[in-house]
Design an enzyme around this catalytic site. Structure first.
Site, PDB file in Angstrom:
ATOM      1  N   HIS A 366       0.822  -1.211   0.000  1.00  0.00           N
ATOM      2  CA  HIS A 366       0.000   0.000   0.000  1.00  0.00           C
ATOM      3  C   HIS A 366       0.851   1.254   0.000  1.00  0.00           C
ATOM      4  O   HIS A 366       0.532   2.239  -0.651  1.00  0.00           O
ATOM      5  CB  HIS A 366      -0.922  -0.014   1.215  1.00  0.00           C
ATOM      6  N   CYS A 679      -6.237  -2.057 -18.214  1.00  0.00           N
ATOM      7  CA  CYS A 679      -5.895  -1.164 -17.098  1.00  0.00           C
ATOM      8  C   CYS A 679      -4.802  -1.736 -16.206  1.00  0.00           C
ATOM      9  O   CYS A 679      -4.475  -1.157 -15.183  1.00  0.00           O
ATOM     10  CB  CYS A 679      -7.133  -0.816 -16.284  1.00  0.00           C
TER      11      CYS A 679
HETATM   12  C1  PEP Z   1      -4.924  -5.858 -12.560  1.00  0.00           C
HETATM   13  O1  PEP Z   1      -5.090  -6.900 -11.935  1.00  0.00           O
HETATM   14  O2  PEP Z   1      -4.319  -5.781 -13.639  1.00  0.00           O
HETATM   15  C2  PEP Z   1      -5.476  -4.588 -12.052  1.00  0.00           C
HETATM   16  C3  PEP Z   1      -5.515  -3.516 -12.821  1.00  0.00           C
HETATM   17  O3  PEP Z   1      -5.918  -4.551 -10.792  1.00  0.00           O
HETATM   18  P1  PEP Z   1      -5.004  -4.640  -9.477  1.00  0.00           P
HETATM   19  O4  PEP Z   1      -3.578  -4.379  -9.894  1.00  0.00           O
HETATM   20  O5  PEP Z   1      -5.544  -3.587  -8.579  1.00  0.00           O
HETATM   21  O6  PEP Z   1      -5.251  -6.023  -9.014  1.00  0.00           O
END
Ligand code: PEP
Ligand code: MG
Length: 754
Positions: A366, A679
């Site tokens: 975090h 993303c």
């Molecule tokens: C991912 O898993 O690629 C994502 C964008 O979410 P996080 O990194 O928050 O798991």
């Protein structure tokens, strides 16, 4: 040896007398070895000091040939002395010469001495030297004698480190003065030059030897009492915000604060003649040495807890404040900490922060997320760094390479200054691209968005010219909070985010907790494989209260506006339909209460669990949009833990298998006319972004610092040429671990900056 051993109490008193005399440091050391030898009834007492190159130089001796002083040196790890320094552990031998590490030095004349007792001279976990006593007779040293020698060595450590002794040393000696280069793991990009601010400042103990041990025992007892009281109060108040600590840690603290072994060792150290604070540090120093050797992560963590507790005790005894007050923070502050919670980092004045250096904390921790959001270069896994720096030391953090330079030489500093200048110039060039639309050379518009989660992320939208927030990680608010945010608090954050971005879109992702994302105030479920466990939408569907409250907050914040919500870790179409039903129920609730609905609502799905690839057409028909979470998708596709450094980089997202999986998502989106975004981190790396565009993706969401480099790539790319190239590669490839090389060659040949 006769049993006339005087014990450290007498010895410490004599040491103090020697220290008070106005003589040279060498003279003091020469007297000290005589004192120790006679007090411990040993024929030999020698002090070795560790030099810059880790070699141990004989600095003073009683019993060995005096000519050997400053002449005899043991290389790092060489001989018994080298072994003690390396292991940071005492060694008692009744027949030293039969030990495999024994290294004979004729100039010392030590061949006549059989038994040997050596202890490291430690300060804040760092080895400064070795103190040795020897006897001609074969004898066994008692634990008491070993303890006594360790106590004396602690006093010596302070003298070597703080007193005039340092003037004696070979040039550059002393762990706390020489330049150190450390290599760790990168948490957040960027170069920061500044000065050390210890997150938990160490107490410097000046008064080591007790005037009255009885009075010191009383001081120690009183401090322990106060320590227990503060911990009890913290637990009783349920105040979990204090320095980011949470209940579990406090409970552990309470347990340690009553640990009889720990208390006994401190009392014994006081009775041996140390002041209460010196006794705490003496025991703490042992704990540190044990911690450095401990490989079991759980036990290491417990030893860390114990060290934290000792630190608190020291602060109580010396009356120092634990935290640096905000107005004391220098400009160009580089925070150095063992580990840190996200809230603690947010507490510092951002405008003065230039970097963060941690001993522990992974790239997805975090605090790393917050460091990236704040744009502070950050590096972790720099072993024992808190012990190697002093408040105010010059330090450089290179977030790109994961390196730190402590007390750098001027030429090193110049190199980094140049690096920082270059970076700033590059950033300036990217800033110039800010208002230029991201369109490829063959006219394909690429939608570049930002990943965010805290309000501090949002000004980046303006700075980068991104088209909106493609992924708002709502769990970050929960992770930095001291307790579960209320619905009203959630609503306020979402509304503030929507207000800040104006008419650009924001895609909110519902809580993605569990796995590596732990909320300190939520009961933790013990799981064998948390990444595959009860997390994200699974918690949302099983305990709909939490999800419902969040959806309500989102729908209210989005009243009268376009709202986009997506769900993490959806593994089946059915899960999405169930989540959608909960949203519909919340919409009905809004209607019943005559509140405004959002003017438009799109519900999307994170594609990050491989099972969904086999229902991809159905999910593309059901959902309003898809967003590829490549971080998790790759972890599950390759069965390689994204947190585990041994395997995290083993498989390349630019391999044929991964690219084909991604292509099937892009294709399904096209067929169903369902918008698809990527993303995960992959979309923010130019070469990977190039491959994604070649596969058919037209929307990417990334961290702010990636927008410039990705846009620069897009502007030079011919998307259809790249698509043809990747299609051929995927058709013809066989047995190649990664297509990265081929993609790099393509970029090079077509002048695409990656
Ligand atoms: C991912 O898993 O690629 C994502 C964008 O979410 P996080 O990194 O928050 O798991
Ligand atoms: Mg994910």
């Amino acid at each position: 040896m006769p049993t006339t051993f005087g014990g450290p109490r007498v010895l410490l008193r004599r040491l103090r007398e020697v220290m008070a005399q106005p003589t040279s440091p060498q003279d003091k050391l020469d007297r000290i070895v005589v004192l120790i030898a006679s007090n411990m009834v040993a024929e030999v007492c020698s002090i070795y000091v560790q030099r810059d190159d880790k070699a141990l130089e004989l600095f003073a001796t009683e019993g060995l040939n005096r000519e050997a002083v400053h002449l005899t040196t043991m290389k790092a790890g060489e001989g018994l002395v080298g072994l003690i320094a390396k292991e940071a552990e005492a060694l008692a031998l009744s027949d030293a010469q039969s030990h495999p590490s024994f290294s004979y030095r004729p100039e010392t004349g030590e061949e006549i001495y059989r038994s040997f007792l050596g202890v490291p001279i430690l300060r804040a976990g760092a080895t400064l030297g070795v103190l040795v006593v020897q006897n001609t007779a074969t004898r066994t040293y008692t634990d008491e004698e070993m303890e006594a020698l360790q106590t004396v060595s602690m006093v010596l450590a302070e003298l070597i480190a703080q007193g005039g002794m340092q003037a004696l040393a070979a040039p550059g000696l002393g762990a706390q003065t020489r330049p150190i280069h450390g290599k760790g793991v990168s948490l957040a990009d960027g170069v920061g030059l500044g000065h050390v601010v210890l997150h938990e400042p160490r107490v410097v103990i000046k008064n080591l030897i007790a005037e009255s041990p009885e009075a010191e025992v009383k001081r120690l007892e009183a401090a322990i009492g106060e320590l227990r009281k503060t911990i009890d109060e913290l637990i009783a108040r349920g105040d979990v915000s204090h320095g980011g600590e949470h209940k579990e840690v406090l409970e552990t603290f309470r347990m340690f604060a009553h640990d009889q072994g720990w208390l006994r060792r401190m009392r014994e150290a006081v009775l041996s003649g140390l002041t209460a604070e010196a006794a705490v540090e003496r025991v703490q120093s042992d704990t540190r040495a044990r911690m450095l050797r401990q490989t079991d992560p759980y036990l290491r963590e417990r030893l860390h807890d114990l060290e934290d507790l000792a630190n608190r005790l020291l602060h109580i005894l010396v009356g120092a404040d634990l935290t640096i007050s905000k107005d004391q923070l220098p400009d160009n502050a580089i925070i150095v900490a063992r580990s840190m919670g996200p809230a603690a980092l947010l507490d510092y004045d951002r405008s003065r922060l230039r970097g963060l250096v941690l001993e522990e904390g992974g790239p997805t921790s975090h605090v790393a997320i917050v460091a990236r959001a704040l744009g502070i270069p950050a590096v972790s896994e720099i072993e024992n760094v808190t012990a190697q720096v002093e408040q105010g030391d010059a330090i450089i953090v290179d977030g790109a390479s994961g390196e730190v330079q402590i007390r750098p030489q001027p030429d090193v500093e110049n190199v980094y200054k140049e690096k920082a200048r270059l970076r700033a110039r590059r950033q300036e060039q990217y800033r110039k691209l800010r208002d230029e639309p991201a369109v490829t050379r063959d006219g394909q518009a690429i939608d570049l968005k930002l990943n965010a989660g805290l309000l501090v992320d949002l000004p980046h939208l303006e700075e980068t010219g991104a088209n909106g927030i493609g992924l708002f990680r709502t769990e970050l608010q929960f992770m930095v909070a001291a307790r579960m945010p209320t619905t009203a608090e959630q609503q306020a954050l979402y509304k503030a985010a929507l207000d800040m971005v104006g008419d650009k879109p924001v895609t909110f992702r519902t809580l993605d907790i569990g796995g590596d994302k732990i909320l300190p105030y939520m009961r933790r479920v013990e799981e064998e494989n948390p990444a595959l466990g009860w997390r994200a939408i699974r918690i949302g569907l099983d305990r709909p209260g939490l999800l419902r409250a969040q959806l309500r907050a989102l729908l209210r914040a989005g009243a009268g506006r376009e709202l986009k919500i997506m769900f993490p870790m959806i593994a089946t179409v059915d899960e999405f339909i169930r989540a959608r039903t909960i949203v519909q129920r919340e919409l009905a609730h809004i209607d019943r209460h005559d509140r405004d609905r959002p003017s438009g609502l799109s519900l999307g799905v994170m594609v990050e669990v491989p099972s969904l690839l086999f229902e991809i057409d159905e999910i593309a028909r059901e959902a309003d949009f898809l967003s590829v979470g490549s971080n998790d998708l790759m972890q599950f596709l390759f069965a390689a833990d994204r947190e585990n450094r041994l395997v995290a980089d083993r498989f390349d997202p630019l391999s044929a298998g991964a690219l084909r999986a991604l292509k099937c998502i892009a294709d399904a989106g096209h067929s169903a006319q369902c918008p698809v975004t990527v993303c995960g981190e992959m979309g923010g790396r130019p070469i990977e972004a190039m491959a994604l565009i070649a596969l058919g993706f037209r929307s990417l969401s990334m961290t702010a610092s990636s927008v410039g480099p990705v846009k620069a790539m897009v502007l030079k790319l011919d998307a259809s040429a790249a698509a043809g190239y990747v299609e051929r590669l995927l058709r013809d490839v066989s047995g190649v671990a990664t297509l990265r090389g081929a993609l790099k060659a393509f970029a090079h040949d077509h002048d695409v900056p990656i």
